[in-house]
Write an enzyme that holds these catalytic residues in place. Structure first.
Site, PDB file in Angstrom:
ATOM      1  N   ASN A   6       0.858  -1.194   0.000  1.00  0.00           N
ATOM      2  CA  ASN A   6       0.000   0.000   0.000  1.00  0.00           C
ATOM      3  C   ASN A   6       0.890   1.237   0.000  1.00  0.00           C
ATOM      4  OD1 ASN A   6      -1.838   2.021   0.417  1.00  0.00           O
ATOM      5  ND2 ASN A   6      -2.246   1.507   2.562  1.00  0.00           N
ATOM      6  N   TRP A   7       0.956   1.901  -1.146  1.00  0.00           N
ATOM      7  CA  TRP A   7       1.845   3.074  -1.258  1.00  0.00           C
ATOM      8  C   TRP A   7       1.238   4.332  -0.653  1.00  0.00           C
ATOM      9  CZ3 TRP A   7       4.887   3.380  -6.551  1.00  0.00           C
ATOM     10  CH2 TRP A   7       5.885   2.389  -6.533  1.00  0.00           C
ATOM     11  N   LYS A   8      -0.030   4.260  -0.259  1.00  0.00           N
ATOM     12  CA  LYS A   8      -0.711   5.445   0.299  1.00  0.00           C
ATOM     13  C   LYS A   8      -0.552   6.630  -0.655  1.00  0.00           C
ATOM     14  CE  LYS A   8       0.458   3.687   4.829  1.00  0.00           C
ATOM     15  NZ  LYS A   8      -0.065   3.734   6.160  1.00  0.00           N
ATOM     16  N   HIS A  95      -9.794   1.150   4.879  1.00  0.00           N
ATOM     17  CA  HIS A  95      -8.513   1.442   5.542  1.00  0.00           C
ATOM     18  C   HIS A  95      -8.748   2.434   6.675  1.00  0.00           C
ATOM     19  CE1 HIS A  95      -4.402   2.641   6.280  1.00  0.00           C
ATOM     20  NE2 HIS A  95      -4.019   1.575   5.597  1.00  0.00           N
ATOM     21  N   GLU A  97      -7.115   4.832   7.757  1.00  0.00           N
ATOM     22  CA  GLU A  97      -6.848   6.252   7.455  1.00  0.00           C
ATOM     23  C   GLU A  97      -8.083   6.891   6.823  1.00  0.00           C
ATOM     24  OE1 GLU A  97      -3.227   5.631   5.314  1.00  0.00           O
ATOM     25  OE2 GLU A  97      -2.160   5.238   7.181  1.00  0.00           O
ATOM     26  N   SER A 201       2.869  -1.782  10.372  1.00  0.00           N
ATOM     27  CA  SER A 201       4.308  -1.685  10.645  1.00  0.00           C
ATOM     28  C   SER A 201       5.111  -2.937  10.320  1.00  0.00           C
ATOM     29  CB  SER A 201       4.554  -1.292  12.105  1.00  0.00           C
ATOM     30  OG  SER A 201       4.066   0.003  12.358  1.00  0.00           O
ATOM     31  N   GLY A 222       2.572  -1.076   4.355  1.00  0.00           N
ATOM     32  CA  GLY A 222       2.527   0.331   3.958  1.00  0.00           C
ATOM     33  C   GLY A 222       3.923   0.880   3.728  1.00  0.00           C
TER      34      GLY A 222
HETATM   35  C1  PEP Z   1      -1.111   0.274   5.811  1.00  0.00           C
HETATM   36  O1  PEP Z   1      -1.089   1.387   5.299  1.00  0.00           O
HETATM   37  O2  PEP Z   1      -2.030  -0.501   5.538  1.00  0.00           O
HETATM   38  C2  PEP Z   1      -0.037  -0.096   6.729  1.00  0.00           C
HETATM   39  C3  PEP Z   1      -0.066  -1.264   7.286  1.00  0.00           C
HETATM   40  O3  PEP Z   1       0.945   0.824   6.909  1.00  0.00           O
HETATM   41  P1  PEP Z   1       2.374   0.601   7.656  1.00  0.00           P
HETATM   42  O4  PEP Z   1       2.933  -0.702   7.162  1.00  0.00           O
HETATM   43  O5  PEP Z   1       3.189   1.767   7.245  1.00  0.00           O
HETATM   44  O6  PEP Z   1       2.092   0.549   9.125  1.00  0.00           O
END
Ligand code: PEP
Length: 240
Positions: A6-8, A95, A97, A201, A222
């Site tokens: 997931n590049w956001k 998600h 966010e 993470s 992410g």
């Molecule tokens: C995500 O955006 O779904 C995610 C898990 O982010 P990160 O790995 O940066 O915590």
């Protein structure tokens, strides 16, 4: 085993080249392994990335979609049909966010239905906040998110669940192994035929601990997925 990137809201045209390393690595690494890599770049890159990945075994997903499947006067929005049209096969829905910026379970439910109707597979994110974890209501929250999000969704065949505790996204924190096993098990009891991924993470260091939790079907990644070296490291270490 799924590895979903997931590049956001990161990445411009020059980021497309970063996936070359992953393509090359995966071509050799996939042999005899049941692995799926899915890149979910921002919508601006889906079309180009899908052309780039055309002859590879890597698939493409979007990060969200509008709830209406047909075209309409919704300035700034993109629907599931449009995403499918430019090469997406998956879409992330729910998600945290987006939940934090106002997406309700009911809206998520409409989005899931529209995505499925357009022929997209859904990566359905659920997870508790830190406050909910402290109140020990994680299971209650997940149960509610699953029930409302999947309300009147007749076939759940094209749905992958991503369990993402909100407090572990982008924080470097991951759940204790026993807790994570138990939560994934709880979800699997409700969603008997669906794959359940963990997200929050995931990085090349903690994948060693995560891989020992044997009921997880893959990872939604992410931050670390934007760095091809880290992304490859995670996949390699998962199998080492
Ligand atoms: C995500 O955006 O779904 C995610 C898990 O982010 P990160 O790995 O940066 O915590």
């Amino acid at each position: 085993m799924y590895f979903i990137a997931n590049w956001k809201m990161f990445g411009g045209l020059n980021s497309l080249n970063t996936i070359d390393k992953v393509v090359k690595f995966f071509k050799a690494f996939k042999k005899n392994r049941s692995i799926k890599i899915i890149y979910c770049p921002p919508s601006t890159l889906i079309s180009l990335m899908s052309k780039k990945l055309e002859k590879t075994n890597i698939e493409i997903g979007a990060q969200n979609c509008h709830e209406q499947e047909s075209y309409g006067a919704f300035t700034g929005s993109i629907n599931s049909k449009m995403l499918k049209n430019i090469g997406a096969n998956y879409v992330i829905i729910g998600h945290s966010e987006n939940r934090q910026s106002g997406e309700s379970n009911q809206l998520i439910n409409l989005k899931i239905k529209s995505a499925l109707k357009s022929g997209l597979k859904v990566i359905f994110c659920i997870g508790e906040t830190l406050r909910e974890k402290r109140k020990k209501i994680t299971k209650k929250i997940l149960d509610k998110q699953l029930k409302l999000g999947l309300n009147k969704v007749n076939s759940k065949k094209n749905i992958i669940i991503a369990y993402e505790p909100v407090w572990s996204i982008g924080t470097g924190l991951i759940p204790k192994s026993d807790d994570l096993y138990e939560t994934v098990n709880f979800i699997k009891k409700k969603m008997r035929k669906n794959k359940v991924l963990y997200g929050g993470s995931v990085n090349p260091k903690n994948i060693n601990d995560l891989k020992s939790i044997n009921n997880i079907d893959g990872y939604l990644i992410g931050g670390a997925s934007q760095d091809p070296k880290k992304f490859i490291d995670i996949i390699k270490k998962r199998y080492s």
